[in-house]
Structures are given as structure tokens and as C-alpha cells.
Design an enzyme around this catalytic site. Structure first.
Site, PDB file in Angstrom:
ATOM      1  N   LYS A 104       0.863  -1.182   0.000  1.00 11.32           N
ATOM      2  CA  LYS A 104       0.000   0.000   0.000  1.00 11.32           C
ATOM      3  C   LYS A 104       0.902   1.234   0.000  1.00 11.32           C
ATOM      4  O   LYS A 104       1.691   1.427   0.930  1.00 11.32           O
ATOM      5  CB  LYS A 104      -0.935  -0.002   1.210  1.00 11.32           C
ATOM      6  CG  LYS A 104      -1.965  -1.117   1.145  1.00 11.32           C
ATOM      7  CD  LYS A 104      -3.015  -1.015   2.236  1.00 11.32           C
ATOM      8  CE  LYS A 104      -4.055  -2.118   2.096  1.00 11.32           C
ATOM      9  NZ  LYS A 104      -5.101  -2.060   3.139  1.00 11.32           N
ATOM     10  N   SER A 208       2.491  -5.968   3.776  1.00  8.02           N
ATOM     11  CA  SER A 208       1.844  -6.876   4.725  1.00  8.02           C
ATOM     12  C   SER A 208       1.919  -8.296   4.183  1.00  8.02           C
ATOM     13  O   SER A 208       1.558  -8.551   3.026  1.00  8.02           O
ATOM     14  CB  SER A 208       0.382  -6.483   4.935  1.00  8.02           C
ATOM     15  OG  SER A 208       0.276  -5.179   5.465  1.00  8.02           O
ATOM     16  N   ALA A 209       2.381  -9.210   5.025  1.00 11.90           N
ATOM     17  CA  ALA A 209       2.536 -10.596   4.602  1.00 11.90           C
ATOM     18  C   ALA A 209       1.187 -11.228   4.295  1.00 11.90           C
ATOM     19  O   ALA A 209       0.190 -10.966   4.986  1.00 11.90           O
ATOM     20  CB  ALA A 209       3.245 -11.399   5.691  1.00 11.90           C
ATOM     21  N   PHE A 210       1.165 -12.061   3.268  1.00 11.56           N
ATOM     22  CA  PHE A 210      -0.054 -12.773   2.909  1.00 11.56           C
ATOM     23  C   PHE A 210      -0.301 -13.929   3.879  1.00 11.56           C
ATOM     24  O   PHE A 210       0.633 -14.566   4.379  1.00 11.56           O
ATOM     25  CB  PHE A 210       0.054 -13.327   1.485  1.00 11.56           C
ATOM     26  CG  PHE A 210      -0.545 -12.432   0.444  1.00 11.56           C
ATOM     27  CD1 PHE A 210      -1.691 -12.797  -0.237  1.00 11.56           C
ATOM     28  CD2 PHE A 210       0.034 -11.204   0.154  1.00 11.56           C
ATOM     29  CE1 PHE A 210      -2.247 -11.962  -1.192  1.00 11.56           C
ATOM     30  CE2 PHE A 210      -0.504 -10.362  -0.801  1.00 11.56           C
ATOM     31  CZ  PHE A 210      -1.657 -10.747  -1.483  1.00 11.56           C
ATOM     32  N   LEU A 211      -1.572 -14.188   4.115  1.00 12.88           N
ATOM     33  CA  LEU A 211      -1.975 -15.367   4.874  1.00 12.88           C
ATOM     34  C   LEU A 211      -1.992 -16.573   3.936  1.00 12.88           C
ATOM     35  O   LEU A 211      -1.919 -16.409   2.708  1.00 12.88           O
ATOM     36  CB  LEU A 211      -3.357 -15.145   5.469  1.00 12.88           C
ATOM     37  CG  LEU A 211      -3.475 -13.982   6.463  1.00 12.88           C
ATOM     38  CD1 LEU A 211      -4.918 -13.774   6.887  1.00 12.88           C
ATOM     39  CD2 LEU A 211      -2.585 -14.217   7.674  1.00 12.88           C
ATOM     40  N   ASP A 277     -13.660   2.170  10.196  1.00 14.34           N
ATOM     41  CA  ASP A 277     -13.976   1.477   8.938  1.00 14.34           C
ATOM     42  C   ASP A 277     -13.932  -0.043   9.088  1.00 14.34           C
ATOM     43  O   ASP A 277     -13.467  -0.749   8.203  1.00 14.34           O
ATOM     44  CB  ASP A 277     -12.988   1.922   7.856  1.00 14.34           C
ATOM     45  CG  ASP A 277     -13.413   1.462   6.463  1.00 14.34           C
ATOM     46  OD1 ASP A 277     -14.617   1.471   6.176  1.00 14.34           O
ATOM     47  OD2 ASP A 277     -12.532   1.092   5.669  1.00 14.34           O
ATOM     48  N   GLU A 282     -12.736 -11.239   9.564  1.00 12.66           N
ATOM     49  CA  GLU A 282     -12.507 -12.573   9.015  1.00 12.66           C
ATOM     50  C   GLU A 282     -12.028 -13.523  10.102  1.00 12.66           C
ATOM     51  O   GLU A 282     -11.420 -13.108  11.097  1.00 12.66           O
ATOM     52  CB  GLU A 282     -11.472 -12.527   7.882  1.00 12.66           C
ATOM     53  CG  GLU A 282     -11.962 -11.795   6.645  1.00 12.66           C
ATOM     54  CD  GLU A 282     -11.011 -11.960   5.457  1.00 12.66           C
ATOM     55  OE1 GLU A 282     -10.262 -12.962   5.440  1.00 12.66           O
ATOM     56  OE2 GLU A 282     -11.049 -11.087   4.570  1.00 12.66           O
ATOM     57  N   ASP A 297      -6.785  -4.902   7.150  1.00  8.06           N
ATOM     58  CA  ASP A 297      -7.151  -3.623   6.524  1.00  8.06           C
ATOM     59  C   ASP A 297      -7.281  -2.508   7.551  1.00  8.06           C
ATOM     60  O   ASP A 297      -8.387  -2.076   7.900  1.00  8.06           O
ATOM     61  CB  ASP A 297      -8.449  -3.769   5.716  1.00  8.06           C
ATOM     62  CG  ASP A 297      -8.291  -4.717   4.549  1.00  8.06           C
ATOM     63  OD1 ASP A 297      -7.177  -4.778   4.003  1.00  8.06           O
ATOM     64  OD2 ASP A 297      -9.266  -5.391   4.184  1.00  8.06           O
TER      65      ASP A 297
END
Length: 408
Positions: A104, A208-211, A277, A282, A297
Site C-alpha cells: 500500500k 503486509s505478509a499474505f496469509l 472502517d 474474518e 485492513d
């Protein structure tokens, strides 16, 4: 067009070799294997330390739009994917060992506050908020935000020259100030005024690391019971009904699990950041109804240090419940020798983009922490500590008629 064609041909000739087979010791894999019922990573995790280092140092081998942006290409209605703020832009950067991270870019300078007239759903997305959210989440011992680090990206070498997405290649341009810029190809922001620009090539951003993929670790996306109205008028029920929590408690899964306690944790986390926001959360399906909530987020946090949005604390103030472990951590961070602002300041100094937050934002954390403890104290005075403070493994029982006292 001719230059683009020649560039693509040259890119195909000079593109890096295919990544090597996945190594078992790769930080990306070790991080994902460390996810447990207790959180995304253990309290002391060498894998997370290595992962943060790899995300800030390893060269990128490819870049692409995120799935959100891809879903929006050519669409007329963006509201089903992302809210039409005009400033939404993120990319997926890939590294060796099949590692990938969500990038981002910087949209707003640290010292700029969100204007008072901005609605939360048209607010900027801030890269430094994503970084600070990871550190705050770790300090609170939630460990529900994926590892996130700041990085100076060379948008030419590390995005344009490694992407194979022709649409992404086509949105790069050089500004009148000779800076390299790019924008998202979406109907509501395919304009140069929504672009992000390097200086001339370097651009700050968060990674940010992916899951794990959804195939390996399925997740549910669930509307937040305290979701806000995403329109310029109208209110949700919780905003007008002080007894709203009584209704929520009667609905599965909030009626027979620790889910509400986790919602309160999330509200405390968001209040400290000033994040309004949080429309969904999840969960990993593997851990069942009592699993932890992912705090994803967080880019709309840390926008206004001068304003404390008390309504974010509605789950706490309306339900009057909190985990004992959360309360003990908050009380510790209110002690002079462990002030939240001091711990955050020290933690954020580890990031390459330090200072990540301005001093007013750090001091606002201490002020908001006192407001949280005040709200808990009011609940305890009304219902008693045994009713309000819950063991982490069970949901406290609080009769509806007792909770109603809070509003009388």
C-alpha cells in the site's frame, strides 16, 4: 504504443529466472505454519523477525494488481468490491521462495490530519497506519494483524520492470516534476490526479505478509454487528438503541461463544487507532466459533489524533464485558513505566520508515487508553467485576435487566 511494445519485448528477454523450489526454512512458510488457535504467530517468533527482514530487503520478482483491482477492471459499479473513495490502490509484490506481500503506497504525509468534513468511508488509506497497527496489535498481545513493515520501493525497478501485467504497465507516467507515477485502473480513479508518485523513483509504502491461500486455510468474512452506515444519511440500529447488545446476544454465534469478547477486543484496538472502517471481520474456519478475529485492513486508522471517536467503543460500553487478559494488558500499559506511547515509540523505531507516527498520534494512544479504562470502570461500578471481567475461555453472563442500568 511502439515504446510499450519494445519495452515488453525487452522485458521478456531480461525477466529474471523462475524462482527456486520452496525451501522449508523460508520465512513465509514458517510464518504460515506458526498460525495457531492463539494467534497468527507466537509471542516470541523468530520466523516473524526473519519475515519482516525479508519483506524490507529481498528484491521483488513480480508485481501485479490485487484481486480487488482486477475484479474492478471495466466494471461500472465498484461498490461491491471497495468503497468509492477515489484513493484505493494496492499491489501484490512477489519475492523469492513464493513469498508475497500486499503493498500500500503512501497517500498522505504523517503530519496531515484527516479533514473534519471527511466521512470515514472516503478517508485516505495510510501506509503508516498499516505499519503502526501491526505494532499496536503485537503490543496488546492480540497477534491478529499479519506482519507488516515499511519499505522504500523503487517504483520503476521494483514494480514497472518486473510486472507482466500490461494494464499495470500502461498506467505508469512521468509527472511534470519528473517523478514516476502510476494509478489504479478503476472507473472511479483512472485519473492522473489519483496517482501515486515516486521522488523521482522512490516511494514509501507498507508491505503486509499474505496469509495462507483460502484453499489451504479457508476463512469466513462476517459483517461486523456494529457496522456503520456507508451512506451520507441514516443510522444503524446500534447507533440509536443503547440496548442493542441484548439483541446481538440472542443471535448465533454471539449467544454461545467467546465471539463477543473478541468483538470487544477488536473495538478496543480500533478505538486506539481511531479506525471507524471495520465493516467486516474474518476468521479461520479451522478454529471454529471461538477462533480469533483477524484484524485486517487498518489503513484508515491514525487519521485524526485530535479527536477521540467514542462510538467505536460501542461494543464495550453496550455489552459491558472484557477479557481479563485484555484488561490486565491495558492496565499495565497505563502504568508510567510502561506507557503505551513509550512502548509504541520504541517498537516503531525498528521500522525502516521510522518515525512511523507523529508525536501527537503517540500521545493520543495514552489519552484513549484512559477512556477505555474509564468505560470499563463504569461497567464494573454498575454490574460488578465478576459480571464484567471474563475469563478468556468463557463468556460472562450478564442479565439484560442489569445491563439496562447503564443507560438509566
Amino acid at each position: 504504443s511502439r515504446r510499450q511494445k519494445l519495452y515488453r519485448e525487452e522485458l521478456n528477454l531480461t525477466s529474471p529466472a523462475a524462482p527456486l523450489p520452496l525451501r522449508p526454512e523460508a520465512s513465509w512458510l514458517q510464518f504460515q505454519l506458526g498460525i495457531s488457535r492463539d494467534g497468527l504467530y507466537p509471542r516470541s517468533s523468530p520466523a516473524v523477525t526473519r519475515l519482516l527482514r525479508d519483506m524490507r530487503e529481498l528484491p521483488t520478482i513480480s508485481a501485479d494488481y490485487s484481486q480487488d483491482e482486477k475484479a474492478l477492471l471495466g466494471a461500472c459499479d465498484c461498490s461491491q468490491i471497495v468503497k468509492p473513495s477515489g484513493v484505493h490502490l494496492k499491489l501484490v509484490l512477489r519475492f523469492q521462495d513464493f513469498g508475497k506481500a500486499m503493498f500500500k503506497p503512501m497517500r498522505q504525509k504523517r503530519e496531515e490530519e484527516t479533514p473534519e468534513d471527511f466521512f470515514y468511508f472516503v478517508d485516505f488509506q495510510r501506509h503508516n497506519a498499516e505499519i503502526a497497527a501491526f505494532h499496536l496489535d503485537r503490543i496488546l498481545d492480540f497477534r491478529r494483524v499479519p506482519p507488516t513493515v515499511g519499505r522504500l520501493i523503487n517504483v520503476t525497478k521494483e514494480i514497472l520492470e518486473v510486472t507482466k501485467n500490461e494494464v499495470l504497465q500502461s498506467v505508469f507516467f512521468v509527472s511534470p516534476a519528473s517523478n514516476v507515477c502510476f494509478f489504479a485502473k478503476c472507473p472511479y480513479m483512472c485519473k492522473t490526479e489519483y496517482a501515486v508518485c515516486g521522488s523521482p523513483h522512490l516511494l514509501e509504502g507498507s508491505l503486509s505478509a499474505f496469509l495462507p491461500s483460502l484453499n489451504l486455510a479457508p476463512r469466513l468474512s462476517i459483517p461486523n454487528p456494529w457496522i456503520r452506515s456507508y451512506s451520507f444519511d441514516g443510522k444503524e440500529e446500534w447507533e440509536v438503541n443503547p440496548h442493542y447488545c441484548n439483541t446481538v446476544r440472542e443471535i448465533y454465534p454471539y449467544s454461545n461463544s467467546n465471539r463477543l469478547l473478541n468483538i470487544v477486543d477488536m473495538a478496543i484496538f480500533d478505538f486506539l487507532m481511531g479506525n471507524m472502517d471495520r465493516h467486516h471481520y474474518e476468521m479461520f474456519t479451522k478454529f471454529g466459533d471461538d477462533g480469533f478475529l483477524l484484524h485486517l485492513d487498518n489503513a484508515r486508522g491514525f487519521g485524526r489524533h485530535s479527536h477521540d471517536e467514542i462510538s467505536i467503543l460501542a461494543p464495550l460500553s453496550q455489552c459491558c464485558m472484557i477479557k481479563r487478559s485484555t484488561l490486565l494488558r491495558l492496565q499495565l500499559l497505563a502504568e508510567p513505566e510502561y506507557l503505551l506511547s513509550d512502548v509504541m515509540r520504541e517498537s516503531l523505531l525498528q521500522d525502516p520508515l521510522a518515525p512511523v507516527l507523529t508525536e501527537p498520534h503517540l500521545l493520543a494512544l495514552d489519552r484513549r487508553l484512559q477512556l477505555i479504562l474509564g468505560a470499563v470502570g463504569k461497567c464494573i461500578d454498575t454490574f460488578g467485576e465478576a459480571t464484567v471481567v471474563a475469563n478468556d475461555t468463557r463468556q460472562p453472563q450478564s442479565p439484560a435487566e442489569h445491563r439496562a442500568k447503564l443507560d438509566t
